[in-house]
Design a protein around this motif. Sequence first.
Motif: not given
Length: 256
Positions: A126-127, A131-133, A138, A190, A216, A219-220
């Motif tokens: 995540a940045q 967003g987060a992956t 995503t 996470c 994370i 951003e989610a």
Amino acid sequence: MLIEAETLQNISDTIVDIGQQAQAIRDNGLNITTKADQDFVSQADILVEKALQTYLAQAFPNSGFLGEESGLKEGKDGIWVIDPIDGTTNFTLGMDYWCISVAYVVEDVIQLGIVYAPDRDELFIAQKGRGATLNGNTLKIVEPLPERVVLGLGRSNRNPLNHYLKMLEHLIVEENIEYRRFGAGALMLCHVASGQVHGYFEAHLNSWDALAGLLICQEAGASSNDFMANNGLYEGNRIWVAASGVWQRLAVYLEV
């Protein structure tokens, strides 16, 4: 602060490579030292932290470091916050629930979070604002039905045991909420983001366990308390992160 795609790829590739080295060390036999009751360190913890610091010092020469094993090294720019192996007990026992956690913090704002769980082949990134992956896909928090909530929990030795037991009683009897405790806070955070649990609470968590997973989750789309309050970066803090409805339901009881 935006880290360019190529640089981010290099960082994540390095973390994956180092994680695989830790797997190889474990598979060849570990030397384990006891830091405190149920608190262990292996040569893999030391190798991972040193390898990450060496790489990051070259890539970001003005940054500082805060690591679980090596402590604090000041820098002019941001600070890298590293847990080389979160879930060391699980790791030493051959369980898959452990991870490497790396966060980058600038002026108490988490800018980057990467968590890699080698045995599970899970790479979370995540940045801030981007967003987060999970493995490139995503992540987006989905609100659970109230009767299907499952929480992740951690138990801190810095908090009285009876507080933890009272919380369990409240969750089970008053809220009818299920829980899981797997012994790696960074990875459980996470798994809030990926929907495997719907929230994570621990009465005290160190920043190296918390920050990457916290970003994370945020951003989610998860809600969270202000972990950085009261010098959380250096002193740690209470952490409560969850899908928004779950977060509101329990926030008063959890005192966040």
